[in-house]
Write an enzyme that holds these catalytic residues in place. Structure first.
Site, mmCIF file in Angstrom:
data_model
loop_
_atom_site.group_PDB
_atom_site.id
_atom_site.type_symbol
_atom_site.label_atom_id
_atom_site.label_comp_id
_atom_site.label_asym_id
_atom_site.label_seq_id
_atom_site.Cartn_x
_atom_site.Cartn_y
_atom_site.Cartn_z
ATOM 1 N N LYS A 284 6.463 18.238 76.689
ATOM 2 C CA LYS A 284 6.916 19.292 77.510
ATOM 3 C C LYS A 284 8.222 18.816 78.142
ATOM 4 O O LYS A 284 8.223 17.449 78.565
ATOM 5 C CB LYS A 284 5.867 19.431 78.806
ATOM 6 C CG LYS A 284 6.196 20.818 79.463
ATOM 7 C CD LYS A 284 5.109 21.042 80.429
ATOM 8 C CE LYS A 284 5.272 22.426 80.962
ATOM 9 N NZ LYS A 284 3.784 22.473 81.695
ATOM 10 N N GLU A 370 -10.581 30.690 86.713
ATOM 11 C CA GLU A 370 -10.685 31.499 87.860
ATOM 12 C C GLU A 370 -12.131 31.950 87.872
ATOM 13 O O GLU A 370 -12.845 31.888 89.276
ATOM 14 C CB GLU A 370 -9.712 32.688 87.950
ATOM 15 C CG GLU A 370 -8.334 32.485 88.007
ATOM 16 C CD GLU A 370 -7.896 32.069 86.457
ATOM 17 O OE1 GLU A 370 -6.606 31.943 86.186
ATOM 18 O OE2 GLU A 370 -8.682 32.471 85.514
ATOM 19 N N ARG A 398 -9.208 38.320 87.837
ATOM 20 C CA ARG A 398 -9.935 37.667 86.911
ATOM 21 C C ARG A 398 -11.371 37.423 87.109
ATOM 22 O O ARG A 398 -12.021 36.802 86.261
ATOM 23 C CB ARG A 398 -9.060 36.406 86.145
ATOM 24 C CG ARG A 398 -7.743 36.649 85.811
ATOM 25 C CD ARG A 398 -7.102 35.806 84.988
ATOM 26 N NE ARG A 398 -7.273 35.914 83.510
ATOM 27 C CZ ARG A 398 -7.063 35.189 82.464
ATOM 28 N NH1 ARG A 398 -6.183 34.250 82.853
ATOM 29 N NH2 ARG A 398 -6.950 35.458 81.414
#
Length: 621
Positions: A284, A370, A398
């Site tokens: 990254k 979630e 969600r």
């Protein structure tokens, strides 16, 4: 604003995937290097998601080089990492407009490009959608390929594993690329593993494997022996046992920054039948030292100078609502050892860094999960602890079933600190917190609070934490109005509003942090102003009083009008058979595109000028 392509001679020849595929393979590395520099130049001038895209440059080049996009379907999970994809798919000259009003969408967006095959913004949806497309491709029988690129963070969500479980059982042609950007590229992802990946995807190995299975299909003991032998051999050289058990053929890990190696592996895998997993290791922030060192800070960036060692600091202002929450969390934990704070992978965004450091035993990052976060909180509450779930409005969607079934139905004292409620700005329609009031308001046992300023937010968090039932406090992205925040925490009487101004004829009922706009409008309109503070329960006594001496009530909220706080007022007025008129001001019945918060407030008529215009127009009609 466009960038001079003279500095990017190879990239200039690859404005579309069709053009990219005309390049000799030996030019792909140069193309990738230029693409990374172009991405750096664009985002430094426009702001936006940054580190993730830097890590997927070579992978993006290889995918579009090997696959016949857009005929072949390419899906990006979440979409943070899709900036290089946008640059290579005809949107190069518009990249500096990304996330701005009228500019490029911040995530893959099908209305914007045929190369964006599926709209995303939330994580862990790619495999499910890709499996659906793979089934359709199988029925179509035109040789269409389907590829899903999912980050390892998104693999922590249950939905991804549900899709893998189904996909392995379906036995459709599907390639899932696991973009693993959390580990460094060490020796085991060097030449040996790249060689093994090419070997395991090559025609020789797969013809032996498939042919051997057919040959031994009628000899069960030998077939079982051969299958176990294959698993044993692969288990020694690749860490893919879990994927193999789910029915996927696992290949990797390979170096995701070796564009030649990725191209060769993808070419081999393109012709393999059935569900496949390719494990690609990337870095990254690759190619930009500051982002490599701190990919979290450089995940999303403001405009910046690439020559500087650090990102520019924002002008001094008051604390953000996220910081107000984080400060309250630390203060509350200091006096309540039973407080347990939970986040689904949003520690930084939710203002929980200091808390995680000071109270590590009371802090739980459950990853991108979630649903689990809410039921986990329910379990804590059932055993007498005091859980606080810090969650973005758009992500709470969600976990709706868990909120109803596991928390509210059992009337458990879980506090939901709902960040990014209302207009969030540049992240666009997938992240606007438009619907939380509407979908929460119908749930029994739940108290819903909407602070008008930072101090109210702090006191409401305390109020909700002390309740012996589920409670939610919703607050927006960004800073507040600059009010003094009281260190002392005091519970607010449940369902009680506060009167801020007495006026004539018109009464504005403010729900939330549009309060400064409401105050300005009330002064000009000579209107009464009530900060309602609670969506549920409503302060019906103040509504009764207002109906006696006002001809028009105006509800104001930064949430959807449909089913929102204004709808709650309308429902109450109907039960009372009130003749008082009601004007509801809020978000319209549409998805709100990207732009700054102030631009969206103005466009939607939620600022003071918009409120005045709507009220005067209603009175004149």
């Amino acid at each position: 604003m466009t960038l001079d392509l003279a500095h990017y001679p190879t990239l200039a020849k690859a404005g579309t995937p069709e053009e990219l595929r005309k390049l000799p393979q030996e030019q792909l590395k140069q193309c990738a290097d230029e693409l990374r520099q172009y991405l750096l130049s664009c985002v430094s001038k426009s702001s936006g998601h940054f580190a993730s895209g830097l890590g997927t440059v070579e992978l993006t080049v290889a995918l579009h080089y090997v696959y016949n996009t857009p005929f072949d379907r390419l899906l990006w999970d979440v979409g943070h990492q899709a900036y290089p994809h946008k640059i290579l798919t005809g949107r190069r000259e518009r990249m500096t407009s990304i996330r701005q009003k009228g500019g490029l969408h911040p995530f893959p967006w099908p209305p914007e490009s045929e190369y964006d095959t599926f709209a995303v913004g939330h994580s862990s949806t790619s495999i499910s959608a890709a499996l659906g497309m793979a089934v359709a491709a199988d029925k179509e029988a035109k040789g269409r390929k389907v590829v899903a690129v999912i980050g390892d963070g998104a693999m922590t969500a249950g939905m991804a594993f549900e899709a893998l479980n189904h996909g392995g059982d379906m036995d459709k042609d599907l390639l899932v690329i696991l973009n693993d950007n959390e580990m460094s590229i060490s020796e085991n992802v060097g030449a040996l593993n790249s060689h093994l990946a090419r070997l395991l995807t090559g025609n020789f190995f797969n013809s032996i494997r498939d042919g051997g299975k057919k040959l031994l299909s009628n000899v069960p003991p030998i077939k079982e022996f051969a299958s176990r032998a294959e698993e044993h051999i692969k288990g020694m050289v690749v860490p893919g046992t879990i994927f193999e058990e789910l029915g996927f053929n696992y290949i990797g890990p390979i170096d995701g920054h070796d564009v030649k190696g990725v191209v060769e592996t993808l070419r081999n895998m393109r012709n393999i039948k059935g569900p496949q997993i390719l494990h690609v290791v990337t870095k990254k922030g690759k190619g930009f030292e500051q982002a490599e060192k701190d990919p979290i800070k450089f995940h999303a960036v403001p405009k910046f100078n690439p020559a500087d060692d650090a990102l520019p600091k924002s002008a001094p202002s008051g604390p953000s609502y996220s910081q107000v929450f984080g400060d309250w969390l630390c203060d509350m934990a200091a006096v309540d050892p039973a407080l347990m704070a939970i986040t689904p992978a949003m520690r930084e965004g939710s203002g929980m860094v200091r808390f995680s450091q000071q109270y590590p035993e009371q802090y739980f990052d459950v990853a991108i999960a979630e649903q689990h976060s809410v039921t986990f909180a329910a379990g804590l509450a059932k055993e007498g602890l005091n859980p606080v779930v810090a969650i973005y409005s758009t992500f709470l969607q969600r976990a709706y079933d868990q909120l109803i079934h596991d928390v509210a139905l059992q009337n458990l004292p879980v506090l939901f600190a709902i960040d990014r409620a209302g207009i969030v700005g540049a992240d666009g329609p997938t992240h606007q917190g438009a619907f939380d009031i509407s979908f929460l308001r119908c749930i029994p046992n739940l108290v819903i609070m909407v602070p008008g300023d930072e101090n109210e937010c702090r006191q409401m968090l305390y109020t909700g934490h002390k309740l012996n039932q589920p409670a939610a406090v919703r607050y927006p992205r960004g800073t507040g109005s600059g009010v003094v925040i009281e260190e002392t925490m005091q519970a607010i009487p449940i369902g009680k509003s506060r009167s801020l101004r007495a006026g004539k004829q018109v009464a504005i009922l403010n729900f939330g942090t549009l309060l400064p706009f409401a105050q300005q409008a009330a002064e000009i309109l000579d209107a009464t102003l009530i900060d309602m503070r609670f969506v549920k329960p409503l302060d019906t006594s103040v509504l009764d009083q207002l109906c006696l001496d006002h001809s028009l009530l105006v509800s104001l909220e930064d949430g959807a009008i449909v089913g929102g706080a204004g709808s709650a007022v309308a429902e109450y007025l109907m039960t009372q058979k009130s003749a008082t008129k009601l004007l509801q001001i809020g978000l319209p019945d549409e998805f709100i595109m990207q732009g700054t918060q102030q631009q969206m407030y103005a466009d939607l008529g939620l600022d003071s000028a918009g409120i005045i215009h709507k009220v005067e127009g209603f009175l004149a009609s």
